[in-house]
Design a protein around this motif. Sequence first.
Motif, PDB file in Angstrom:
ATOM      1  N   ASP A 254       0.708  -1.009  -0.067  1.00 12.50           N
ATOM      2  CA  ASP A 254       0.084   0.239   0.143  1.00 12.50           C
ATOM      3  C   ASP A 254       0.925   1.136   0.142  1.00 12.50           C
ATOM      4  O   ASP A 254       0.419   2.423  -0.806  1.00 12.50           O
ATOM      5  N   HIS A 255       2.494   1.642   0.962  1.00 11.56           N
ATOM      6  CA  HIS A 255       2.616   2.235   0.941  1.00 11.56           C
ATOM      7  C   HIS A 255       3.928   2.852  -0.182  1.00 11.56           C
ATOM      8  O   HIS A 255       4.073   3.627  -0.827  1.00 11.56           O
ATOM      9  N   ALA A 256       4.283   1.470  -0.993  1.00 10.98           N
ATOM     10  CA  ALA A 256       4.945   1.456  -2.754  1.00 10.98           C
ATOM     11  C   ALA A 256       3.834   2.054  -3.302  1.00 10.98           C
ATOM     12  O   ALA A 256       4.396   3.492  -3.989  1.00 10.98           O
ATOM     13  N   MET A 257       2.683   1.787  -3.322  1.00 14.12           N
ATOM     14  CA  MET A 257       1.803   2.388  -4.133  1.00 14.12           C
ATOM     15  C   MET A 257       1.294   3.248  -3.980  1.00 14.12           C
ATOM     16  O   MET A 257       1.304   3.771  -5.447  1.00 14.12           O
ATOM     17  N   LYS A 258       0.631   4.051  -2.884  1.00 16.74           N
ATOM     18  CA  LYS A 258       0.842   5.451  -3.097  1.00 16.74           C
ATOM     19  C   LYS A 258       2.402   6.311  -3.007  1.00 16.74           C
ATOM     20  O   LYS A 258       1.883   7.627  -3.073  1.00 16.74           O
ATOM     21  N   GLY A 262       0.477   8.701  -5.835  1.00 23.16           N
ATOM     22  CA  GLY A 262      -0.144   9.785  -5.192  1.00 23.16           C
ATOM     23  C   GLY A 262      -0.547   8.654  -3.765  1.00 23.16           C
ATOM     24  O   GLY A 262      -1.317   7.463  -4.126  1.00 23.16           O
ATOM     25  N   SER A 263      -0.948   9.855  -2.739  1.00 22.05           N
ATOM     26  CA  SER A 263      -1.436   9.098  -1.137  1.00 22.05           C
ATOM     27  C   SER A 263      -3.550   8.836  -1.697  1.00 22.05           C
ATOM     28  O   SER A 263      -3.366   8.294  -0.594  1.00 22.05           O
ATOM     29  N   GLU A 264      -3.431   9.237  -2.584  1.00 24.61           N
ATOM     30  CA  GLU A 264      -5.188   9.208  -3.137  1.00 24.61           C
ATOM     31  C   GLU A 264      -5.153   7.603  -3.145  1.00 24.61           C
ATOM     32  O   GLU A 264      -6.553   7.045  -2.667  1.00 24.61           O
ATOM     33  N   ILE A 285      -4.659  -1.216  -7.884  1.00 30.51           N
ATOM     34  CA  ILE A 285      -5.229  -0.283  -7.704  1.00 30.51           C
ATOM     35  C   ILE A 285      -6.726   0.330  -7.613  1.00 30.51           C
ATOM     36  O   ILE A 285      -6.480   0.021  -8.970  1.00 30.51           O
ATOM     37  N   SER A 286      -6.810   1.525  -7.119  1.00 30.30           N
ATOM     38  CA  SER A 286      -8.328   2.090  -7.620  1.00 30.30           C
ATOM     39  C   SER A 286      -6.972   2.833  -8.620  1.00 30.30           C
ATOM     40  O   SER A 286      -6.458   3.755  -8.761  1.00 30.30           O
ATOM     41  N   CYS A 287      -8.447   3.282  -9.952  1.00 30.46           N
ATOM     42  CA  CYS A 287      -7.877   3.630 -10.818  1.00 30.46           C
ATOM     43  C   CYS A 287      -7.288   5.243 -10.946  1.00 30.46           C
ATOM     44  O   CYS A 287      -8.350   6.128 -10.584  1.00 30.46           O
ATOM     45  N   PRO A 288      -6.709   4.945 -11.144  1.00 29.64           N
ATOM     46  CA  PRO A 288      -5.962   6.958 -11.245  1.00 29.64           C
ATOM     47  C   PRO A 288      -6.016   7.547 -11.844  1.00 29.64           C
ATOM     48  O   PRO A 288      -5.614   8.885 -11.916  1.00 29.64           O
ATOM     49  N   PHE A 289      -6.932   7.354 -13.029  1.00 27.68           N
ATOM     50  CA  PHE A 289      -7.463   8.408 -13.616  1.00 27.68           C
ATOM     51  C   PHE A 289      -8.728   8.569 -13.254  1.00 27.68           C
ATOM     52  O   PHE A 289      -9.102   9.971 -14.292  1.00 27.68           O
ATOM     53  N   CYS A 290      -9.625   7.552 -13.173  1.00 22.42           N
ATOM     54  CA  CYS A 290     -10.691   8.231 -12.891  1.00 22.42           C
ATOM     55  C   CYS A 290     -11.351   8.280 -11.348  1.00 22.42           C
ATOM     56  O   CYS A 290     -12.564   8.515 -10.550  1.00 22.42           O
ATOM     57  N   GLY A 291     -10.278   7.725 -10.866  1.00 26.22           N
ATOM     58  CA  GLY A 291     -10.384   8.527  -9.226  1.00 26.22           C
ATOM     59  C   GLY A 291     -11.684   6.432  -8.593  1.00 26.22           C
ATOM     60  O   GLY A 291     -11.538   6.483  -7.567  1.00 26.22           O
ATOM     61  N   GLY A 292     -11.701   6.104  -9.336  1.00 27.73           N
ATOM     62  CA  GLY A 292     -12.763   4.672  -9.218  1.00 27.73           C
ATOM     63  C   GLY A 292     -13.803   5.055 -10.098  1.00 27.73           C
ATOM     64  O   GLY A 292     -14.695   3.483  -9.029  1.00 27.73           O
TER      65      GLY A 292
END
Length: 364
Positions: A254-258, A262-264, A285-292
């Motif tokens: 989780d830390h590595a992906m954040k 990004g921390s969100e 990971i939750s999609c960083p493009f659409c925020g999920g």
Amino acid sequence: MYTVPKLEDFSPASLEAATAELHGALEAEALAAVDTKTFEDFRNRWMSRKNGLLTQVNDLWLKAAPGPAKRDVGRIVNAIRQFVEVLVSNAEQQASRLALGAKLRSETIDISLPGIERPLGVRHPVLRTLDELVSVFVKMGYSIAEGPEVESDYYNFEALNFPPNHPARDTQDTLFIANQEQRAQRDRLLLRTHTSPVQIRTMEKLAPPVRVICPGKVHRNDAPDATHSPVFHQLEGLCVDTNITFGDLKGTLDHAMKSLFGSEVKTSFRPSFFPFTEPSVEVSISCPFCGGKGCRPCKQSGWIELLGAGMVDPNVFGFVDYDPKKLSGFAFGMGVERLTMMNYNVDDIQQFFYGDMRFLEQFA
Ligand code: FA5
């Protein structure tokens, strides 16, 4: 062109006038010696023994002088000879200096012309992502281990708990080195299908605790498409110590992906299967493009699957003489190209391998 005159009379005034005229001609001709050829012509005209002007002065002035004038004429002719020698020697230096100057001028390079500019190279986006990943884990105390790309069946499969003929091997078909039929199966060489063999090599070498990451190139018999390449990179991770739990695995990834996205960004762990981890998970990971919310890169699901992981199977510890009753650990393996696609919003993995400057220049 000056010629040596016959003297009508040998009076001092007449001698003086003739000498002045000769000096004038000599000085003017000396100035015209500007290169080897004109210098040699000048020197021969004045000093040639046969019919040079000095010889003529000797014949027409000295030899022709009546007895009483001979002494004075002799002195004057001597002085003329010395003067000719001096001017010839000066002319030689002048001619070679001028010739050198002319040569240098003709060879001059115009350094004001613009040069040929070489564009500066930059790191390939896949290597950039790999560097970022490595630095995230190095900050957490991991060190780096490497292994060979041409690997034995034992390290790539057997010691990772893929028994011979186990169907899980089919998911990682690869190229085998030819003409090894006479070797035992465990010694046969192949192009490694993942970086997990470096886990085994590391545990064989190091006593626990172990915290390593293993970056490297891997090969698979996968047809190329937008998300698959037959050659790609992985980053492996292995952490073994007493009391390592699944919570440590989740916290670390989780830390590595954040750190990377990004921390969100949120992580999700779903059950999966790998022969060398138990339990095993696929990490998304939750999609960083659409925020999920759902978009094209995440196929409207809101999540993107990025890596495999799990708790090290006790059987694997058996292969490296680690005591599974005292030790536990987790491992993970991620596809670096897939992470780079997420990092830079690239929708075709093949772009990383075409070498197309129009694509690569975007990362300069
Ligand atoms: C493995 O290779 C396991 N060794 C990972 C692992 C390590 C699990 C340690 C548990 C513990 P997998 O076959 O799923 O797992 O590949 C891992 C990642 O490599 C995938 O998530 C994907 O990101 C990437 N990957 C797999 N095949 C390809 C391919 N053909 N082209 C590009 N990336 C690929």
